[in-house]
Motif scaffolding. Structure first.
Motif, PDB file in Angstrom:
ATOM      1  N   UNK A  91     -10.811 -18.072   7.309  1.00 57.25           N
ATOM      2  CA  UNK A  91     -11.765 -18.777   6.459  1.00 57.25           C
ATOM      3  C   UNK A  91     -11.957 -20.241   6.827  1.00 57.25           C
ATOM      4  N   UNK A  92     -10.908 -20.927   7.246  1.00 58.37           N
ATOM      5  CA  UNK A  92     -11.086 -22.338   7.617  1.00 58.37           C
ATOM      6  C   UNK A  92     -10.337 -22.735   8.888  1.00 58.37           C
ATOM      7  N   UNK A  93     -10.047 -21.760   9.714  1.00 56.20           N
ATOM      8  CA  UNK A  93      -9.525 -22.046  11.034  1.00 56.20           C
ATOM      9  C   UNK A  93      -8.120 -22.599  11.085  1.00 56.20           C
ATOM     10  N   UNK A  94      -7.305 -22.262  10.101  1.00 60.67           N
ATOM     11  CA  UNK A  94      -5.915 -22.718  10.101  1.00 60.67           C
ATOM     12  C   UNK A  94      -5.165 -22.081  11.265  1.00 60.67           C
ATOM     13  N   UNK A  95      -4.159 -22.788  11.777  1.00 61.19           N
ATOM     14  CA  UNK A  95      -3.344 -22.215  12.842  1.00 61.19           C
ATOM     15  C   UNK A  95      -2.396 -21.171  12.268  1.00 61.19           C
ATOM     16  N   UNK A  96      -1.969 -20.241  13.129  1.00 59.16           N
ATOM     17  CA  UNK A  96      -1.029 -19.216  12.685  1.00 59.16           C
ATOM     18  C   UNK A  96       0.280 -19.843  12.204  1.00 59.16           C
ATOM     19  N   UNK A  97       0.784 -20.837  12.931  1.00 59.13           N
ATOM     20  CA  UNK A  97       2.054 -21.468  12.577  1.00 59.13           C
ATOM     21  C   UNK A  97       1.973 -22.076  11.181  1.00 59.13           C
ATOM     22  N   UNK A  98       0.897 -22.796  10.905  1.00 60.01           N
ATOM     23  CA  UNK A  98       0.749 -23.404   9.581  1.00 60.01           C
ATOM     24  C   UNK A  98       0.586 -22.349   8.492  1.00 60.01           C
ATOM     25  N   UNK A  99      -0.308 -21.392   8.716  1.00 56.16           N
ATOM     26  CA  UNK A  99      -0.584 -20.367   7.700  1.00 56.16           C
ATOM     27  C   UNK A  99       0.656 -19.541   7.407  1.00 56.16           C
ATOM     28  N   UNK A 100       1.377 -19.150   8.448  1.00 55.29           N
ATOM     29  CA  UNK A 100       2.559 -18.314   8.283  1.00 55.29           C
ATOM     30  C   UNK A 100       3.662 -19.046   7.521  1.00 55.29           C
ATOM     31  N   UNK A 101       3.976 -20.256   7.935  1.00 55.98           N
ATOM     32  CA  UNK A 101       5.113 -20.971   7.337  1.00 55.98           C
ATOM     33  C   UNK A 101       4.816 -21.482   5.924  1.00 55.98           C
ATOM     34  N   UNK A 102       3.567 -21.849   5.654  1.00 55.16           N
ATOM     35  CA  UNK A 102       3.218 -22.246   4.287  1.00 55.16           C
ATOM     36  C   UNK A 102       3.303 -21.030   3.358  1.00 55.16           C
ATOM     37  N   UNK A 103       2.937 -19.860   3.868  1.00 54.84           N
ATOM     38  CA  UNK A 103       3.058 -18.651   3.051  1.00 54.84           C
ATOM     39  C   UNK A 103       4.521 -18.289   2.806  1.00 54.84           C
ATOM     40  N   UNK A 104       5.369 -18.471   3.815  1.00 58.03           N
ATOM     41  CA  UNK A 104       6.798 -18.226   3.614  1.00 58.03           C
ATOM     42  C   UNK A 104       7.338 -19.192   2.564  1.00 58.03           C
ATOM     43  N   UNK A 105       6.889 -20.440   2.598  1.00 58.15           N
ATOM     44  CA  UNK A 105       7.273 -21.408   1.564  1.00 58.15           C
ATOM     45  C   UNK A 105       6.878 -20.885   0.189  1.00 58.15           C
ATOM     46  N   UNK A 106       5.682 -20.310   0.100  1.00 64.36           N
ATOM     47  CA  UNK A 106       5.210 -19.768  -1.176  1.00 64.36           C
ATOM     48  C   UNK A 106       6.100 -18.634  -1.667  1.00 64.36           C
ATOM     49  N   UNK A 107       6.503 -17.718  -0.799  1.00 59.98           N
ATOM     50  CA  UNK A 107       7.345 -16.593  -1.212  1.00 59.98           C
ATOM     51  C   UNK A 107       8.748 -17.051  -1.620  1.00 59.98           C
ATOM     52  N   UNK A 108       9.273 -18.054  -0.918  1.00 64.00           N
ATOM     53  CA  UNK A 108      10.615 -18.556  -1.255  1.00 64.00           C
ATOM     54  C   UNK A 108      10.594 -19.318  -2.577  1.00 64.00           C
ATOM     55  N   UNK A 109       9.522 -20.066  -2.821  1.00 67.50           N
ATOM     56  CA  UNK A 109       9.390 -20.732  -4.121  1.00 67.50           C
ATOM     57  C   UNK A 109       9.343 -19.697  -5.242  1.00 67.50           C
ATOM     58  N   UNK A 110       8.591 -18.634  -5.037  1.00 66.63           N
ATOM     59  CA  UNK A 110       8.486 -17.566  -6.034  1.00 66.63           C
ATOM     60  C   UNK A 110       9.852 -16.954  -6.312  1.00 66.63           C
TER      61      UNK A 110
END
Length: 331
Positions: free
Chosen positions: A202-221
């Motif tokens: 959707x906005x051209x994010x890099x895989x490294x950024x998208x993947x690790x920010x999502x992992x941050x989201x799951x760990x926060x949850x």
């Protein structure tokens, strides 16, 4: 007492008196922790990845990626707290199929096993709270009840008691069993693949950024909900029953947006609000209320204020404050 209260909501209901000492006073030499080393490695990797994801939020991640993460974080929490917890574990309200589908999708986004696993463990937690039969027994320490219980094999007493808990409704729930049967596909797709892919497309994010920010989201949850098992069984007030180890903890209530009144919840587990303040500052309850308004949720169970007040005045630690209500809906 509200209608249709399930037996599994009554702590130690089927435990004989002579068996209580074995459950309530676990001995350190009775059982040795059997660590699951592959799980430990995965947890370490995920937490290190989450720390890196937090670093990326301040350095290179797109602002939309962080907002996207917050949206998925809240969706996952609602799926766990309104779905796996209040609907499937306690049956505190009824849901039509479209809402059930939303809840199972949101619960999968949360990434905390399947709703079947979650509800089964949680029913055992309520039935045998803070004993060896409790999967996250708080008497074994803060770390164990927070996350350590996920890193070791379950106690034999848990396995013995879990076999006696009625989960026939879970086994007969077709949607729940479908998710359980395809658990890996559900969780991988909805908790990891799609949340990582969307920012890239959707906005051209890099895989490294998208993947690790999502992992941050799951760990926060994971850690937000784990606070209820750990800190809300160690620190806080016990307004409704001082003999129940679970506490009312505002930090937990704030971070989970609705699960911090845990002493209340253990005393009145069938209440869909799961909180002293009703639906105020309570996202899962507000979510359920919205779907009750459109007719997809119904038969919402609540504890009458008169019952709550009497229990608190009789059994509480003295911190309960009676309220003058214009009507019952003010509670």
């Amino acid at each position: 007492m509200p209608p249709n209260v399930n037996d599994h909501d009554s702590t130690l209901l089927d435990t004989k008196k002579e068996e209580l000492p074995k459950l309530i006073a676990p001995q350190a030499d009775d059982w040795k922790f059997k660590i699951s080393y592959p799980t430990v490695v995965v947890f370490i990797y995920f937490h290190l990845s989450a720390i890196y994801g937090l670093y990326l939020c301040f350095t290179s991640a797109h602002w939309a990626t962080m907002i996207h993460g917050l949206i998925f974080l809240e969706a996952g929490l609602i799926g766990i707290l309104a779905g796996a917890h209040r609907y499937w574990s306690h049956r505190s309200f009824k849901a039509k199929l479209p809402l059930q589908i939303i809840l199972i999708i949101f619960q999968s986004i949360g990434g905390q096993y399947t709703a079947y696993n979650w509800a089964k463990d949680h029913r055992n937690h309520h039935k045998h709270a803070d004993t060896d039969a409790d999967p996250h027994n708080s008497t074994r320490g803060l770390f164990f009840s927070h996350i350590g219980w996920l890193l070791v094999q379950k106690h034999p007493e848990y396995k013995r008691r879990a076999a006696r808990i009625d989960i026939s409704d879970l086994k007969n729930d077709k949607l729940l069993t479908f998710q359980y049967k395809h658990g890996f596909a559900f969780i991988f797709t909805l908790a990891y693949f799609i949340p990582t892919l969307l920012p890239m497309l959707l906005w051209g994010e890099t895989f490294v950024n998208a993947f690790h920010v999502n992992i941050l989201r799951t760990i926060l949850s994971q850690n937000y909900t784990s606070l209820v098992n750990s800190f809300a069984h160690a620190y806080g007030k016990r307004p409704y029953d001082k003999n129940v180890r679970a506490t009312d903890n505002m930090l937990c209530h704030t971070l989970t947006t609705g699960e911090g009144f845990h002493n209340y919840h253990h005393v009145f587990p069938w209440d869909y609000r799961s909180a002293e303040l009703g639906t105020k500052f309570n996202t899962p309850a507000a979510f359920i209320d919205f779907f009750a308004w459109i007719g997809w949720a119904y038969d919402l169970k609540t504890a009458e204020y008169s019952v709550v007040a009497k229990r608190a005045l009789r059994c509480g630690d003295g911190t309960f404050k009676e309220r003058e209500l214009k009507n019952e809906n003010d509670f």
